[in-house]
Design a protein around this motif. Structure first.
Motif, PDB file in Angstrom:
ATOM      1  N   THR A 149      34.293  63.910   5.601  1.00  0.00           N
ATOM      2  CA  THR A 149      34.526  65.006   4.665  1.00  0.00           C
ATOM      3  C   THR A 149      36.007  65.382   4.684  1.00  0.00           C
ATOM      4  OG1 THR A 149      34.021  66.652   6.372  1.00  0.00           O
ATOM      5  CG2 THR A 149      32.206  65.933   4.967  1.00  0.00           C
ATOM      6  N   GLN A 160      29.569  62.869   5.969  1.00  0.00           N
ATOM      7  CA  GLN A 160      28.750  62.982   4.768  1.00  0.00           C
ATOM      8  C   GLN A 160      28.184  61.620   4.390  1.00  0.00           C
ATOM      9  OE1 GLN A 160      30.845  64.146   1.162  1.00  0.00           O
ATOM     10  NE2 GLN A 160      32.745  63.188   1.840  1.00  0.00           N
ATOM     11  N   ILE A 176      25.675  66.501   4.011  1.00  0.00           N
ATOM     12  CA  ILE A 176      26.815  66.826   4.869  1.00  0.00           C
ATOM     13  C   ILE A 176      26.292  67.198   6.247  1.00  0.00           C
ATOM     14  CG2 ILE A 176      28.799  68.368   5.161  1.00  0.00           C
ATOM     15  CD1 ILE A 176      28.782  68.668   2.082  1.00  0.00           C
TER      16      ILE A 176
END
Length: 369
Positions: A149, A160, A176
């Motif tokens: 991320t 993620q 996530i």
């Protein structure tokens, strides 16, 4: 003997060819993804977002408009509640609008360039392109990407997983995860329409600020000399980020006084502890100030949220920051947001922006741990 050597050579060449094809496959898929997601002149999408961190899971409906180059309109509505927020970028700047509180904040910001947002497909394409350690897995109907991320919570949620439909080459979901790969946020894309463009006037904030059935009549430019912001400045014992607090209360605000409970951050940082909790009564409204000292010193101020009596855009320093559960405002020394009837303000000269986001995400009504 010669035939055996030939067979081994053929087998070796086949393995090398398949390996080369696999490597090229990821590059080819990424090229298609970037071309389709990032290079479109505009799009509309609908998605659901489920936040699983910080207590009971919460679900939100998300609607996004984007028209190149820099016009955005994102609406986030909490499922089952009359609570919504909008973040709008147009030629005049970036605005965060909260209709239920009759509030509108204006930023001079380059959002969303600094922080990628998982529901903005152009930002997702950039996440994939920027990750040098990207891993792609292929399934019957989908490509699965594991990527890092790059958003405001990249420290607490660094991983993620992005799923892309093979047929449409569009994302179907984003998951996530935290540092031990536990799911924290799930975004499911319900509908994505590429090539949709909206006129500039459709991004005017007056389009999204309805009050008592009147659309946009109370919207007005911010005061040029900042006088209104200064008159609403909050006074605290904390010096860090004092100036950033200016302008956070809407003009003519009234208290939306619901049951107020003190929230505490539950970040587990060594050599940092709470040393003071102060309650101040001001005009019948309770304000709580928590002071933390140590290697990562910071101060938290919280009070019942106020509801504006006029939808006037209040100029706010810093950048809008998507905390998952709400949209706040962040600078290098402070972060502020509103949630569940409480207005929060965190100030520190020792925390990074990512660490301030961690504090915000960890706030809970339960006692200190």
């Amino acid at each position: 003997m010669g035939n055996r050597i030939v067979k081994w050579l053929v087998l070796l060449c086949t393995i090398l060819l398949l390996s080369a094809c696999g490597a090229a496959s990821q590059e080819k898929v990424l090229k298609k993804v970037n071309g389709k997601w990032a290079e479109t002149n505009g799009y509309e999408l609908n998605a659901t977002m489920e936040i699983k961190s910080g207590g009971e899971p919460r679900k939100y409906d998300v609607t996004v408009w984007h028209t190149k180059p820099d016009f955005y309109r994102v609406e986030v509505v909490e499922s089952g509640k009359d609570v919504s927020q909008m973040i709008v970028r147009n030629a005049d700047g970036v605005f965060v609008v909260t209709p239920t509180l009759n509030k509108m904040y204006k930023f001079q910001s380059d959002w969303p360039k600094k922080n990628s947002q998982a529901y903005l497909i152009g930002a997702l394409a950039e996440d994939l392109a920027e990750d040098k350690n990207l891993v792609m897995k292929e399934e019957d109907k989908a490509y699965i990407f594991e990527a890092a991320t790059r958003n405001s919570y990249k420290n607490s949620m660094p991983h993620q997983v992005i799923t892309v439909d093979k047929k449409t080459m569009l994302p179907t979901s984003v998951v996530i995860m935290n540092d031990v790969k536990e799911e924290q946020i799930r975004i499911t894309f319900k509908n994505i329409k590429l090539g949709v463009q909206h006129a500039a006037k459709e991004y005017a904030v007056e389009q999204f600020t309805e009050t008592d059935g009147t659309k946009g009549e109370q919207a007005a430019p911010p005061a040029k000399d900042g006088k209104d912001s200064k008159e609403n400045k909050e006074s605290t014992d904390n010096k860090d980020g004092k100036d950033e607090k200016e302008g956070k209360e809407a003009v003519g605000a009234e208290v939306e006084y619901k049951e107020f409970q003190t929230h505490y951050p539950v970040v587990n940082w060594a050599n940092t502890k709470m040393v003071d909790e102060k309650v101040i009564q001001d005009g019948g409204m309770e304000r709580v100030i928590l002071t933390f000292e140590g290697d990562k010193a910071f101060t938290v101020m919280q009070q019942p949220v106020t509801k504006g009596t006029a939808m006037l855009p209040v100029s706010t320093p810093g950048d809008p920051v998507d905390l998952g559960f709400t949209i706040g405002a962040i600078t290098d020394t402070s972060i502020s947001w509103e949630k569940d009837g409480v207005a929060f303000f965190v100030a520190s000269s020792k925390l990074t922006r990512e660490e301030m986001v961690e504090v915000a995400a960890s706030m809970t009504k339960s006692g200190m741990k």
